[in-house]
Enzyme design. Structure first.
Site, PDB file in Angstrom:
ATOM      1  CB  CYS A   1      10.641   3.329  51.625  1.00  0.00           C
ATOM      2  SG  CYS A   1      10.176   3.763  53.451  1.00  0.00           S
TER       3      CYS A   1
ATOM      4  CG  HIS B   1      14.647   0.954  53.530  1.00  0.00           C
ATOM      5  ND1 HIS B   1      14.969   1.879  52.566  1.00  0.00           N
ATOM      6  CD2 HIS B   1      13.734   1.634  54.436  1.00  0.00           C
ATOM      7  CE1 HIS B   1      14.278   3.012  52.847  1.00  0.00           C
ATOM      8  NE2 HIS B   1      13.713   2.803  54.032  1.00  0.00           N
TER       9      HIS B   1
ATOM     10  CD  GLU C   1      17.433   0.090  50.795  1.00  0.00           C
ATOM     11  OE1 GLU C   1      17.014   1.358  50.852  1.00  0.00           O
ATOM     12  OE2 GLU C   1      16.651  -0.810  50.417  1.00  0.00           O
TER      13      GLU C   1
ATOM     14  CB  SER D   1      47.259  11.020  45.134  1.00  0.00           C
ATOM     15  OG  SER D   1      46.598  10.026  45.040  1.00  0.00           O
ATOM     16  N   GLY D   2      49.403   8.706  44.716  1.00  0.00           N
ATOM     17  CA  GLY D   2      50.050   7.419  45.424  1.00  0.00           C
ATOM     18  C   GLY D   2      48.763   6.682  46.011  1.00  0.00           C
ATOM     19  N   GLY D   3      47.617   7.217  45.681  1.00  0.00           N
ATOM     20  CA  GLY D   3      46.423   6.432  46.282  1.00  0.00           C
ATOM     21  C   GLY D   3      45.953   5.341  45.217  1.00  0.00           C
ATOM     22  CB  VAL D   4      43.024   3.044  45.650  1.00  0.00           C
ATOM     23  CG1 VAL D   4      42.439   2.065  44.720  1.00  0.00           C
ATOM     24  CG2 VAL D   4      43.764   2.214  46.649  1.00  0.00           C
ATOM     25  CG  ASP D   5      39.958   6.675  44.172  1.00  0.00           C
ATOM     26  OD1 ASP D   5      39.648   5.494  44.209  1.00  0.00           O
ATOM     27  OD2 ASP D   5      39.660   7.576  44.849  1.00  0.00           O
ATOM     28  CB  SER D   6      45.384   9.134  41.254  1.00  0.00           C
ATOM     29  OG  SER D   6      46.376   8.491  42.121  1.00  0.00           O
TER      30      SER D   6
END
Length: 512
Positions: A79, A170, A172, A224-229
């Site tokens: 583009c 585009h 994508e 934190s109990g989350g996925v990332d940490s």
């Protein structure tokens, strides 16, 4: 160094999507601002120029030095990138009388490795206000559409030392049906990339790099109990073992029974975790505060104070582990600069200075869905790896108004009913994020022969890839009726349940 694709960001809303599509082909990609091109070393296999909200005909159009990339590496202009290349190399680009936006079909498709397997009539997605009327000398048209004769073009063979391809649509976005194939043709067949970037390769390489970087140094990390940490901590644990100490703080704003359940899961994983019950301290500090941003700042400040107190009990800590992921990194170096308002609960940048620690971020190159894939590769339990995203301030921003322990308990009960029913009816994994919001309104109800005047709650469930945009989840009416009935009958103090059907944008996922 593993091979990678460099994506020059001109501010397009689709730039992250380009990176994601490349990575879905198991090829690593990195986004950099258009004006910060790094040295094109051997690891960079190709360069992609993104779209942009700007016009190449504007006086303030974003400018890039094409001499740094053309002929040096295979180049794909998308583009704005295509229009910029056309204009700078001698073509003719003008503002269109009308904006070309929406679906179109390719015509006059020429034979070329770039278009291998893509037939006439293939649907593509247009989104541009400029049109290329004439391509530069030494270039060749590969395809058009019914509305524009130049939809794809390339530098003729031997015009430059490396191939140059340009498209005015585009690839994508999902509306471009063969877009992923087009990218694969360019990256694999033309640029010579090997699709070898996988969760397993990431895990192996990252653990090796962490071992080399950290050696015998000790690391502290807040969980934190989350996925990332959790995934970040597990990578560090695989690399340095007991030299990693994790701290999990109960801020009194977690889901029902979450603190103990998550602690138990961490112990099963073998992580060295210190659990801190700081509920009363957070509730005391939040007492009487209704402003969302002030609530966030209080939570962030108290977290730092609690974390600092625990960290000071430990000896010889040199590093602070963080679960930073790639969208956070991109945002910090955005073409338009960092966001004007950074959510305070993410802004824990004071910790490294307070504790005099260096930062280690094992996930800073991954998107959210890639973090989950790495978590699966690491064998992290599904109850954590498959967990919905949960806001840093927890239930504080799902309780509209001031925070009290009674309100927290009320919301925890309603939220548990909603989440447990999603799991019971096999809908949990069909939803990206879900939760209950406690509204600052009371409404009249009837229970038996009595009239009630109690709280209302809103159910919120959305589907998304990374939270940047979100659609409300089309949960079955029967399911919603079941959840509503169970909450009203079992949670004393709530007599009305509504369902939020707002999309992001214009709304946000959370209410505060």
């Amino acid at each position: 160094m593993h091979e990678k694709i460099l994506i020059l960001d001109f501010g397009s809303q689709y730039t992250q999507l380009i990176a994601r599509r490349v990575r879905e082909l198991n090829i690593y990609s990195e986004i950099v601002p258009y004006n910060k091109i790094p040295v094109l070393d051997e690891s960079i296999k190709a360069v992609i120029l993104s779209g942009s909200p700007f016009s190449v005909t504007d006086k303030k159009a974003l400018q890039v030095d094409l001499d740094k990339i053309i002929g040096k590496k295979p180049v794909l202009g998308i583009c704005y990138g295509a229009q910029y290349i056309a204009q700078k190399l001698g073509g003719n680009v003008q503002r269109s009388e009308k904006r070309e936006y929406g679906k179109a079909k390719l015509e006059s498709v020429q034979q070329d490795p770039f278009l291998d397997g893509i037939q006439k009539g293939s649907q593509v997605w247009m989104s541009h206000g400029d049109t290329i009327f004439e391509i530069p000398k030494g270039f060749k048209v590969l395809a058009g559409t019914e509305s524009i004769p130049i939809a794809a073009f390339k530098a003729a063979d031997k015009t430059y030392a490396a191939p140059v391809y340009c498209i005015q649509f585009h690839p994508e976005v999902t509306h471009s049906i063969d877009g992923k194939k087009l990218l694969k043709n360019f990256l694999v067949d033309i640029a010579g990339c090997s699709p070898s970037w996988t969760p397993a390769s990431f895990v192996g390489q990252t653990i090796t790099e962490l071992k080399e970087k950290l050696g015998d140094d000790k690391v502290i990390m807040g969980l934190s109990g989350g996925v990332d940490s959790t995934v970040g901590a597990e990578l560090l644990h695989k690399a340095i073992g007991k030299n990693l100490t994790c701290i999990f703080v109960d801020n009194g704003l977690l889901r029902k029974d979450e603190f103990q359940e998550v602690l138990d899961s961490y112990k099963v994983m073998g992580l060295n975790v210190i659990g801190v019950d700081a509920r009363q301290r957070f509730w005391t500090e939040l007492k009487g505060e209704s402003d969302p941003e002030k609530k966030r700042k209080i939570i962030g400040r108290v977290f730092i104070e609690v974390f600092e107190a625990e960290a000071n009990k430990l000896k010889d800590i040199k590093w602070l582990g963080q679960g930073t992921i790639y969208p956070d990194v991109i945002e910090s170096v955005s073409v338009h600069g960092p966001s004007v308002t950074i959510k305070s609960h993410h802004n824990v940048g004071g910790l490294p200075d307070i504790l005099n620690l260096k930062i280690i971020e094992p996930l800073r190159s991954l998107f959210k869905d890639e973090v989950r894939k790495v978590g699966k590769e690491l064998g992290i339990p599904d109850n954590i790896n498959g967990r919905h995203p949960f806001p840093g301030p927890g239930l504080a921003i799902r309780i509209l108004g001031d925070i009290t322990p009674e309100k927290v308990a009320l919301l925890q009960e309603a939220d548990a009913i909603f989440i447990n029913n999603l799991k019971k009816h096999q809908l949990y994994n069909e939803v990206w994020q879900a939760g209950v919001i406690l509204l600052p309104v009371q409404s009249v109800g009837v229970m038996g022969d009595e009239r009630t005047y109690e709280q209302a709650v809103a159910l919120r469930a959305v589907n998304s890839m990374d939270g940047m945009t979100a659609e409300w989840s089309k949960l079955p009416y029967e399911f919603l009726a079941t959840v509503s009935s169970e909450i009203i009958n079992n949670v004393r103090g709530i007599n009305r349940v509504v369902y939020d059907i707002s999309t992001k944008p214009p709304a946000t996922i959370e209410w505060e």
